[in-house]
Design a protein around this motif. Structure first.
Motif, short mmCIF file in Angstrom:
data_model
loop_
_atom_site.label_atom_id
_atom_site.label_comp_id
_atom_site.label_asym_id
_atom_site.label_seq_id
_atom_site.Cartn_x
_atom_site.Cartn_y
_atom_site.Cartn_z
N GLY A 35 5.39 10.74 1.65
CA GLY A 35 4.56 9.54 1.61
C GLY A 35 5.30 8.37 2.23
O GLY A 35 6.40 8.52 2.76
N PHE A 36 4.69 7.21 2.16
CA PHE A 36 5.36 6.00 2.60
C PHE A 36 4.73 4.79 1.92
O PHE A 36 3.61 4.85 1.40
N ALA A 75 0.85 -1.19 0.00
CA ALA A 75 0.00 0.00 0.00
C ALA A 75 0.89 1.24 0.00
O ALA A 75 1.87 1.30 0.74
N VAL A 76 0.55 2.19 -0.86
CA VAL A 76 1.32 3.43 -0.98
C VAL A 76 0.45 4.60 -0.53
O VAL A 76 -0.68 4.77 -1.02
N GLY A 85 -6.95 -5.80 1.79
CA GLY A 85 -8.38 -5.96 2.00
C GLY A 85 -9.12 -4.63 1.99
O GLY A 85 -8.52 -3.55 1.97
N ASP A 86 -10.44 -4.72 2.01
CA ASP A 86 -11.27 -3.50 2.00
C ASP A 86 -11.13 -2.69 3.29
O ASP A 86 -11.45 -1.50 3.31
N ASP A 87 -10.65 -3.34 4.36
CA ASP A 87 -10.53 -2.63 5.63
C ASP A 87 -9.18 -1.93 5.78
O ASP A 87 -8.87 -1.43 6.86
N VAL A 88 -8.40 -1.90 4.71
CA VAL A 88 -7.11 -1.20 4.79
C VAL A 88 -7.38 0.27 5.11
O VAL A 88 -8.32 0.87 4.58
N PRO A 89 -6.59 0.89 6.00
CA PRO A 89 -6.84 2.30 6.34
C PRO A 89 -6.65 3.19 5.13
O PRO A 89 -5.72 3.01 4.34
N GLY A 138 -2.93 10.00 2.31
CA GLY A 138 -4.02 9.19 1.80
C GLY A 138 -3.55 8.03 0.95
O GLY A 138 -2.48 8.09 0.32
N LEU A 139 -4.35 6.96 0.94
CA LEU A 139 -4.03 5.76 0.15
C LEU A 139 -4.07 6.11 -1.33
O LEU A 139 -5.10 6.53 -1.86
N GLU A 140 -2.94 5.93 -2.01
CA GLU A 140 -2.80 6.28 -3.41
C GLU A 140 -2.85 5.06 -4.32
O GLU A 140 -3.39 5.11 -5.42
#
Length: 213
Positions: free
Chosen positions: A142-143, A59-60, A77-81, A69-71
């Motif tokens: 980012g990370f 996840a990036v 999964g759908d529950d990823v923050p 924010g998730l890019e």
């Protein structure tokens, strides 16, 4: 004899895969700095790391103001923050150290212990074993969160060294991308202002209608 030959084959296969991974990640580090757009950069890096190190989930997260924010993601999964705040222990640690952060729960680092329950739950849902900072010159941009390898082996010192090189070049590429977009926006703004001034001057130079008619 069969066991000995099998062991030699496994040793050669492991050495070849480790060598190939090091070679590919080294090349990826060189390629990363040539990108000028964020999306193809994070897509390429995620895909190559997943393929080379056999990482099932990635996840990036990229900076948007005071949060990240998730890019882009692979295998999560759908529950990823969807977001991490700048004030979180995770972000503060990555920004302060600019070093990869491990997430082995049986022997957690101090920054993880300082995280509140909500943040720890978010990290659990992320399922990452390694966090790679994407640092610019002055701030964290980012990370990347890397899940476990399919082999269930931990990330080696060689992995960490190469991945840090990739993330460093990616961070600089993100900074250049942001600068290019900023300059383009400023150029467009100046062009619009110049055009508005030109129109105003044309209106000003038009002769006034004769009111006597």
């Amino acid at each position: 004899s069969i066991s000995h030959r099998m062991q030699r084959w496994l040793d050669r296969k492991f050495f070849r895969e480790a060598y190939d991974a090091e070679l590919v990640l080294s090349e990826l580090s060189d390629q990363a700095r040539r990108f000028t757009e964020a999306k193809p950069l994070v897509d390429t890096i995620s895909r190559r790391i997943s393929e080379v190190l056999h990482v099932s989930s990635i996840a990036v997260y990229l900076r948007h103001g005071r949060s990240f924010g998730l890019e882009h993601c692979i295998g999560v999964g759908d529950d990823v923050p969807k977001r991490f705040e700048e004030s979180s222990s995770t972000i503060r640690n990555l920004a302060r150290s600019s070093q990869p952060a491990t997430l082995y729960r049986e022997n957690p680092d101090g920054w993880f212990l300082l995280a509140d329950d909500r943040e720890r739950q978010a990290l659990d849902h992320l399922g990452a074993e390694l966090l790679l900072p994407l640092a610019g010159r002055d701030r964290l941009l980012g990370f990347i969160g890397l899940g476990p390898k399919r082999s269930e082996e931990p990330y080696t010192p060689s992995d960490l060294r190469l991945l840090q090189s990739v993330s460093t070049q990616a961070g600089l590429a993100l900074e250049i991308s942001a600068l290019v977009h900023s300059l383009a926006s400023e150029a467009a703004r100046r062009e619009r202002i110049d055009r508005e001034i030109e129109i105003a001057r044309e209106v000003q130079e038009r002769p006034f209608p004769d009111r006597k008619r």
